[in-house]
Write a protein that holds these residues in place. Structure first.
Motif, PDB file in Angstrom:
ATOM      1  N   VAL A  95       0.900  -1.293  -0.046  1.00 43.76           N
ATOM      2  CA  VAL A  95       0.134  -0.488  -0.367  1.00 43.76           C
ATOM      3  C   VAL A  95       0.673   1.309  -0.289  1.00 43.76           C
ATOM      4  CG1 VAL A  95      -1.809   1.375   1.906  1.00 43.76           C
ATOM      5  CG2 VAL A  95      -1.637  -1.210   1.356  1.00 43.76           C
ATOM      6  N   GLY A  96       1.644   1.474   0.268  1.00 49.19           N
ATOM      7  CA  GLY A  96       3.057   2.334   0.732  1.00 49.19           C
ATOM      8  C   GLY A  96       3.114   3.086  -0.769  1.00 49.19           C
ATOM      9  N   THR A  97       3.773   1.451  -1.534  1.00 52.91           N
ATOM     10  CA  THR A  97       4.493   1.857  -2.962  1.00 52.91           C
ATOM     11  C   THR A  97       3.001   2.330  -3.555  1.00 52.91           C
ATOM     12  OG1 THR A  97       6.305   0.244  -2.156  1.00 52.91           O
ATOM     13  CG2 THR A  97       5.746   0.544  -4.602  1.00 52.91           C
ATOM     14  N   LEU A  98       2.306   2.082  -3.464  1.00 50.77           N
ATOM     15  CA  LEU A  98       0.834   2.698  -4.455  1.00 50.77           C
ATOM     16  C   LEU A  98       0.821   3.797  -4.360  1.00 50.77           C
ATOM     17  CD1 LEU A  98      -1.065  -0.112  -4.021  1.00 50.77           C
ATOM     18  CD2 LEU A  98       0.048  -0.166  -5.932  1.00 50.77           C
ATOM     19  N   ILE A  99       0.837   4.231  -2.754  1.00 54.34           N
ATOM     20  CA  ILE A  99       0.747   5.607  -2.543  1.00 54.34           C
ATOM     21  C   ILE A  99       2.004   6.475  -2.568  1.00 54.34           C
ATOM     22  CG2 ILE A  99       0.844   7.397  -0.938  1.00 54.34           C
ATOM     23  CD1 ILE A  99      -0.885   4.817   1.038  1.00 54.34           C
ATOM     24  N   GLN A 100       3.094   5.989  -2.742  1.00 59.83           N
ATOM     25  CA  GLN A 100       4.285   6.524  -2.891  1.00 59.83           C
ATOM     26  C   GLN A 100       3.953   6.960  -4.954  1.00 59.83           C
ATOM     27  OE1 GLN A 100       7.085   3.895  -1.833  1.00 59.83           O
ATOM     28  NE2 GLN A 100       7.781   5.718  -0.269  1.00 59.83           N
ATOM     29  N   GLN A 101       3.258   5.939  -5.576  1.00 62.66           N
ATOM     30  CA  GLN A 101       3.455   5.756  -7.008  1.00 62.66           C
ATOM     31  C   GLN A 101       1.862   7.135  -7.268  1.00 62.66           C
ATOM     32  OE1 GLN A 101       2.636   1.500  -8.847  1.00 62.66           O
ATOM     33  NE2 GLN A 101       4.665   1.236  -8.213  1.00 62.66           N
ATOM     34  N   LEU A 102       1.492   7.654  -6.105  1.00 64.45           N
ATOM     35  CA  LEU A 102       0.426   8.580  -6.572  1.00 64.45           C
ATOM     36  C   LEU A 102       1.270  10.494  -6.590  1.00 64.45           C
ATOM     37  CD1 LEU A 102      -2.900   7.456  -4.787  1.00 64.45           C
ATOM     38  CD2 LEU A 102      -2.390   7.814  -7.097  1.00 64.45           C
TER      39      LEU A 102
ATOM     40  N   LEU B  24      -8.080   5.263  -3.066  1.00 69.77           N
ATOM     41  CA  LEU B  24      -7.284   4.100  -3.379  1.00 69.77           C
ATOM     42  C   LEU B  24      -7.276   3.284  -2.478  1.00 69.77           C
ATOM     43  CD1 LEU B  24      -5.330   2.603  -4.517  1.00 69.77           C
ATOM     44  CD2 LEU B  24      -3.629   3.523  -2.938  1.00 69.77           C
ATOM     45  N   MET B  25      -7.730   3.410  -0.497  1.00 68.17           N
ATOM     46  CA  MET B  25      -7.729   2.776   0.216  1.00 68.17           C
ATOM     47  C   MET B  25      -9.227   2.146   0.505  1.00 68.17           C
ATOM     48  SD  MET B  25      -4.667   2.337   2.580  1.00 68.17           S
ATOM     49  CE  MET B  25      -5.700   0.959   3.370  1.00 68.17           C
ATOM     50  N   LYS B  26     -10.314   2.727   0.216  1.00 67.95           N
ATOM     51  CA  LYS B  26     -11.646   2.324  -0.106  1.00 67.95           C
ATOM     52  C   LYS B  26     -11.588   1.634  -0.819  1.00 67.95           C
ATOM     53  CE  LYS B  26     -14.670   4.072   1.061  1.00 67.95           C
ATOM     54  NZ  LYS B  26     -15.878   4.140   2.245  1.00 67.95           N
ATOM     55  N   ASN B  27     -11.216   1.226  -1.538  1.00 72.53           N
ATOM     56  CA  ASN B  27     -10.734   0.308  -3.212  1.00 72.53           C
ATOM     57  C   ASN B  27     -10.125  -0.874  -3.504  1.00 72.53           C
ATOM     58  OD1 ASN B  27     -12.346   2.482  -4.311  1.00 72.53           O
ATOM     59  ND2 ASN B  27     -10.574   2.885  -6.020  1.00 72.53           N
TER      60      ASN B  27
ATOM     61  N   SER C  44      -9.104   6.692 -11.660  1.00 76.34           N
ATOM     62  CA  SER C  44      -8.833   7.154 -12.540  1.00 76.34           C
ATOM     63  C   SER C  44      -8.750   8.721 -12.683  1.00 76.34           C
ATOM     64  CB  SER C  44      -9.767   7.286 -13.972  1.00 76.34           C
ATOM     65  OG  SER C  44     -10.948   7.711 -14.134  1.00 76.34           O
ATOM     66  N   SER C  45      -9.405   9.444 -11.944  1.00 78.28           N
ATOM     67  CA  SER C  45      -8.703  11.069 -11.329  1.00 78.28           C
ATOM     68  C   SER C  45      -7.982  10.808 -10.964  1.00 78.28           C
ATOM     69  CB  SER C  45     -10.421  11.473 -11.007  1.00 78.28           C
ATOM     70  OG  SER C  45     -10.805  10.911  -9.124  1.00 78.28           O
ATOM     71  N   CYS C  46      -7.138   9.957 -10.240  1.00 79.53           N
ATOM     72  CA  CYS C  46      -5.289  10.351  -9.867  1.00 79.53           C
ATOM     73  C   CYS C  46      -4.183   9.629 -10.236  1.00 79.53           C
ATOM     74  CB  CYS C  46      -5.980   9.901  -8.587  1.00 79.53           C
ATOM     75  SG  CYS C  46      -7.357  10.175  -6.957  1.00 79.53           S
ATOM     76  N   SER C  47      -3.941  11.090 -10.450  1.00 76.98           N
ATOM     77  CA  SER C  47      -2.373  10.297 -11.400  1.00 76.98           C
ATOM     78  C   SER C  47      -1.913   9.471 -11.083  1.00 76.98           C
ATOM     79  CB  SER C  47      -2.181  11.563 -11.751  1.00 76.98           C
ATOM     80  OG  SER C  47      -0.939  12.071 -10.526  1.00 76.98           O
ATOM     81  N   SER C  48      -0.707   8.559 -11.733  1.00 77.95           N
ATOM     82  CA  SER C  48      -0.774   7.292 -10.870  1.00 77.95           C
ATOM     83  C   SER C  48       0.929   7.527 -11.470  1.00 77.95           C
ATOM     84  CB  SER C  48      -0.766   5.970 -11.175  1.00 77.95           C
ATOM     85  OG  SER C  48      -0.330   5.270 -10.741  1.00 77.95           O
ATOM     86  N   GLU C  49       1.828   6.617 -11.399  1.00 75.39           N
ATOM     87  CA  GLU C  49       3.333   6.446 -12.145  1.00 75.39           C
ATOM     88  C   GLU C  49       3.485   4.928 -12.629  1.00 75.39           C
ATOM     89  OE1 GLU C  49       6.511   7.636  -9.569  1.00 75.39           O
ATOM     90  OE2 GLU C  49       5.288  10.315  -9.922  1.00 75.39           O
ATOM     91  N   TYR C  50       2.257   3.989 -11.808  1.00 73.37           N
ATOM     92  CA  TYR C  50       2.908   3.351 -11.673  1.00 73.37           C
ATOM     93  C   TYR C  50       1.705   2.412 -13.763  1.00 73.37           C
ATOM     94  CZ  TYR C  50       2.219  -2.114 -10.307  1.00 73.37           C
ATOM     95  OH  TYR C  50       2.670  -3.510 -10.680  1.00 73.37           O
TER      96      TYR C  50
END
Length: 321
Positions: A49-56, A269-272, A315-321
């Motif tokens: 989860v921390g990695t996914l948040i960093q990718q935000l 993200l956490m909700k999903n 989709s409304s939040c940018s991501s680097e992944y």
């Protein structure tokens, strides 16, 4: 630094008209702080989860903290989310915090949990009648590490399952040995398995043993809420907790009440995010059975479940992944 009289009003005006979002980013809450508790799946999945948040695009910090101590920290915003809240061991604290609006319930995982007394299958060769709890008690000497008093030993961790209450209410011939973390429990288990020696431990599902070591939970009297509150319920008419833990317990996610406003994309993200039993078992097995570090296990896990990760993204939040 010297500031002229003409420069000071400019700074004041700039400060007064700073956009709220910018002000929030300059506040003391600059990093999403994620707790690392003392069991493996929680630590690995927290790093996922921390990695996914960093990718935000957000900064993340991890903090080692016990399951007991995390509630006050979550209330105060010293930590900001929790990826695994288990019913059997945490529902009392979780519900109390929730009822006072100190934390937010941000949904349940698909995974169904159970946390209770557990033994490897081969123990049944020495103790007829297992997994029945009365059969276990009649064989308590098999689980003893003391040749004098012959009481069985139940190995558990620092979590609160009310095991002492269960022993008293069902008058079990067992004592409790508390170990500092799950690794210590697994070390005991692995040694016993190598020696084919009876052992009784706290275990849970989903967990690594689901896919590596065959075993069973002890069948205590079936849990109901009355078992914890009404002494007249069940076998013992004077004491509560004369039952096992819930067999189909929930596993939830929790958040600091300020998470939604501070980091709306992290909140969504956490909700999903939705872990299955297999996902949690695999997170644990990658470390305990396969020998990977927590960080390496998180990376392997993310590759294996990349399709699920994609479905969790907003989709409304940018991501680097």
């Amino acid at each position: 630094m010297y500031l002229s009289r003409h420069y000071i009003p400019f700074l004041l005006i700039s400060f007064l008209f700073t956009p709220p979002l910018l002000a929030a980013k300059n506040s003391n809450v600059e990093k999403v702080i994620i707790p690392l508790n003392n069991w493996t799946s929680q630590r690995v999945l927290s790093k996922v989860v921390g990695t996914l948040i960093q990718q935000l695009g957000e900064k993340v910090e991890y903090q080692n903290i016990s399951a007991q101590d995390q509630w006050g920290a979550l209330r105060k915003g010293l930590i900001h989310l929790q990826v695994e809240v288990w019913q059997a061991s945490m529902s009392k604290d979780f519900n109390n915090m929730l009822n006072h609006n100190y934390i937010e319930d941000i949904g349940s995982h698909s995974a169904i949990g159970r946390e209770d007394w557990w033994y490897p299958d081969y123990v049944e060769q020495s103790c007829n009648g297992l997994p029945n709890w009365q059969a276990m008690d009649s064989c308590s000497h098999l689980f003893s590490d003391d040749p004098i008093n012959r009481k069985g030993v139940y190995y558990t961790g620092l979590w609160d399952f009310g095991d002492a209450d269960i022993i008293r209410a069902l008058n079990l011939k067992f004592s409790i040995t508390r170990l500092p973390n799950d690794k210590s429990i697994w070390d005991k288990l692995k040694k016993a398995v190598r020696e084919k020696r009876p052992i009784m431990i706290l275990n849970w599902t989903p967990n690594w043993t689901d896919v590596r070591i065959k075993g069973k939970f002890v069948d205590f009297p079936t849990y109901t809420s009355e078992c914890e509150s009404d002494p007249s319920w069940g076998i013992n008419k004077e004491l509560v907790k004369d039952c096992g833990n819930p067999k189909n317990g929930w596993i939830k996610k929790a958040a600091w009440t300020g998470l939604k406003d501070q980091w709306p994309c992290v909140y969504q993200l956490m909700k999903n995010i939705d872990f299955s039993n297999e996902m949690i078992s695999e997170a644990s097995a990658l470390v305990i059975a396969d020998g990977h570090s927590e960080d390496k296990a998180a990376g392997i896990w993310m590759k294996k479940y990349h399709k699920n990760i994609s479905s969790w993204r907003n989709s409304s939040c940018s991501s680097e992944y």
